[in-house]
Design an enzyme around this catalytic site. Structure first.
Site, PDB file in Angstrom:
ATOM      1  NE  ARG A 110      -3.663   2.333   2.412  1.00 46.25           N
ATOM      2  CZ  ARG A 110      -4.858   2.392   2.968  1.00 46.25           C
ATOM      3  NH1 ARG A 110      -5.367   1.303   3.518  1.00 46.25           N
ATOM      4  NH2 ARG A 110      -5.553   3.503   2.985  1.00 46.25           N
TER       5      ARG A 110
ATOM      6  CB  ALA B 238       8.948   6.097   0.696  1.00 43.47           C
ATOM      7  NE  ARG B 239       4.585   0.594   4.409  1.00 49.00           N
ATOM      8  CZ  ARG B 239       3.909   0.404   3.280  1.00 49.00           C
ATOM      9  NH1 ARG B 239       3.774   1.404   2.419  1.00 49.00           N
ATOM     10  NH2 ARG B 239       3.383  -0.776   3.001  1.00 49.00           N
ATOM     11  CG  LEU B 240       9.995   8.312   4.316  1.00 50.51           C
ATOM     12  CD1 LEU B 240      10.702   9.348   3.448  1.00 50.51           C
ATOM     13  CD2 LEU B 240      10.958   7.761   5.374  1.00 50.51           C
TER      14      LEU B 240
END
Length: 205
Positions: A3, A183-185
């Site tokens: 996701r 980017a999961r940041l």
């Protein structure tokens, strides 16, 4: 399943000075978006043996710097709160790519406040509260239904407030707002109580 979190950003300059104001804004967004049970929260408690447990309950209000819910005082969660009042609340608004995590201490509300809320409940909910010995083992579904029928017959008009039912208020020490990021940041901004004021800290995702 992968996701990508693209719903938005959460920056310090966008936060309200008070976490309850920020929470109300996020809750309003969840209601407006049509999230199912937007006031549902996962309540975490700890038993005397150190075993944590969690369950979903409904937030019923924000009152005088606390998150408020109601339950049977004989339930597992109530017994664990009596032994260790330190709890957590998690609002998982997944469809919005948001989450709010509250850590603090729980205590019972006044009997008057409990009665006021009790009187606002539908009759069938009042009957259910009387009929269920919450968290206890029962033999069959029919046993529960029979208990509810007996309560309905016993109280054909007003259903009184049980002495085993109460509200609880969770006063937070920290309130963390999580916004999913590319980017999961992810953005994680936490309000932490420091005396009479709140300090905002950014946490690594």
């Amino acid at each position: 399943m992968r996701r990508r979190y693209t719903a938005g950003r959460l920056l310090e300059r966008d936060l309200a000075p008070d976490p309850f104001d920020e929470f109300r804004a996020w809750l309003h967004d969840a209601v407006t978006m049509g999230i199912t049970e937007p006031n549902a929260m996962v309540l975490g408690t700890t038993g005397p043996d150190g075993q944590p447990s969690s369950r979903s309950v409904l937030l019923k209000g924000i009152d005088d710097g606390a998150f408020v819910f109601f339950t049977n005082t004989g339930s597992r969660k109530a017994k664990e709160i009596a032994g260790n009042p330190r709890v957590s609340l998690c609002f998982p608004w997944i469809a919005m790519e948001r989450q709010v995590l509250v850590c603090g201490s729980a205590s019972t509300v006044s009997r008057a406040a409990t009665l006021a809320y009790w009187r606002s409940r539908p009759r069938e909910s009042q009957i259910g509260a009387w009929a269920s010995r919450q968290s206890s083992v029962i033999a069959t579904r029919e046993e529960l239904e029979a208990a509810a029928a007996e309560i309905a017959e016993r109280y054909p008009d007003e259903v009184p407030l049980p002495d085993f039912w109460s509200g609880y208020r969770v006063v937070p020490e920290t309130v963390e707002f999580w916004q999913g990021g590319i980017a999961r940041l992810h953005d994680r901004l936490r309000y932490r109580r420091d005396g009479e004021k709140w300090v905002v800290e950014r946490l690594a995702p």
